[in-house]
Scaffold this active site. Structure first.
Site, short mmCIF file in Angstrom:
data_model
loop_
_atom_site.label_atom_id
_atom_site.label_comp_id
_atom_site.label_asym_id
_atom_site.label_seq_id
_atom_site.Cartn_x
_atom_site.Cartn_y
_atom_site.Cartn_z
N SER A 1 -7.93 -50.78 43.63
CA SER A 1 -7.53 -49.58 42.92
C SER A 1 -6.23 -49.83 42.17
O SER A 1 -5.29 -50.41 42.74
CB SER A 1 -7.35 -48.42 43.91
N HIS B 1 -6.00 -45.66 35.09
CA HIS B 1 -6.56 -45.77 36.43
C HIS B 1 -7.82 -46.62 36.36
O HIS B 1 -8.61 -46.50 35.43
CB HIS B 1 -6.90 -44.37 36.96
N ASN C 1 -10.70 -48.44 39.31
CA ASN C 1 -11.04 -48.86 40.66
C ASN C 1 -12.49 -49.32 40.69
O ASN C 1 -13.32 -48.86 39.90
CB ASN C 1 -10.81 -47.75 41.68
N HIS D 1 -12.58 -46.79 24.05
CA HIS D 1 -13.98 -46.47 24.30
C HIS D 1 -14.91 -47.49 23.65
O HIS D 1 -15.97 -47.79 24.19
CB HIS D 1 -14.29 -45.05 23.80
N HIS E 1 -9.91 -25.78 38.00
CA HIS E 1 -9.02 -24.63 38.15
C HIS E 1 -8.13 -24.43 36.92
O HIS E 1 -7.59 -23.36 36.71
CB HIS E 1 -8.16 -24.80 39.41
#
Length: 263
Positions: free
Chosen positions: A86, A100, A102, A133, A163
């Site tokens: 990770s 990020h 992982n 991309h 949320h």
């Protein structure tokens, strides 16, 4: 471990290109009660405010109250084996995107690969979006032309703060439960995800790291990081899996930024 070393070496090289000041590097091994362990590598520099590269190889038995949470665990009396790497980077410059990556391999009564790459810029840059991309799509197409559209959608759906009703970043790819009839191909694809991340992210970091920025942009970066924290604590599957399998809490929370702000 090989991928971890490649990533850490490249990020240290970037730091040396930017500044001759000494770096703070923390590397710590940890053992998991019940079986296995891992190693954390965290770098604090002038380009990377904080970047962590974790590896783990853990095994044992999932607690009975969590056994229904992991596919195949119930059929295997809760026994599991898992390995993964990770990477989470938080940058000094608000003009360089956080990132990020992982990858993981999990075995219960079933076995599967999972992982992904995603980017969280503070300020949207269309040129970066198309570059990142485009490279990811090209990598995916080398294995299966359905991978990119399928895994891109899964990434967009997954890295969404329900949320807040907003995406965490500009996406990338996310896949889980990858288990085709060709294990070697699945493993090769998972390796390609890690190598492609290092190639494209190093390019984007170098592209922006010397650009000047103002304090107002830094303040906005800290607020944007708050969204990152909210996602990881509320929705992130890796965080949840680490907690469910009694992982190292410091390693699990390595993804958290060093400074963050809500207002």
């Amino acid at each position: 471990m090989s991928l971890r070393d490649s990533i850490a070496d490249e990020f240290l090289a970037i730091e040396k290109e930017f500044s001759a000041e000494p770096l703070k590097i923390n590397r710590k091994k940890w053992d998991r009660p019940g079986g296995g362990g891992g190693e954390m590598t965290v770098i604090y520099g002038k380009v990377f405010e904080k970047v962590g590269v974790n590896i783990s190889i853990v095994h044992g038995k999932i607690a009975e109250k969590f056994i229904d949470e992991i596919p195949g665990a119930k059929e295997n009396d809760g026994k599991f084996w898992a390995s993964g790497i990770s990477v989470v980077s938080h940058m000094h410059s608000p003009l360089v995107p956080a990132a990020h990556m992982n990858t993981r391999f999990i075995v219960t009564a079933k076995s599967w690969f999972g992982g992904g790459i995603d980017f969280t810029p503070i300020y949207y840059n269309d040129e970066d979006y198309r570059f990142l991309h485009g490279k990811i799509e090209k990598m995916c197409n080398g294995f299966n032309f359905n991978y990119y559209p399928q895994f891109k959608k899964q990434c967009d759906d997954y890295f969404f703060l329900h949320h807040r009703k907003e995406p965490r970043g500009i996406g990338g790819i996310f896949y889980d439960n990858l288990s085709s009839d060709n294990w070697e191909n699945d493993f090769a694809y998972t390796q390609a995800v890690g190598k492609t991340f290092l190639e494209i992210y190093s390019f984007v970091v170098r592209k922006h790291m010397n650009k000047s920025w103002i304090e107002e942009q830094k303040e906005y970066q800290l607020i944007k990081r708050g969204r990152y924290v909210e996602f990881n604590l509320l929705y992130d599957r890796g965080t949840k899996f680490g907690i469910l399998t009694n992982g190292n809490p410091d390693a699990i929370m390595m993804s958290m930024p060093p400074l963050v702000r809500w207002q």
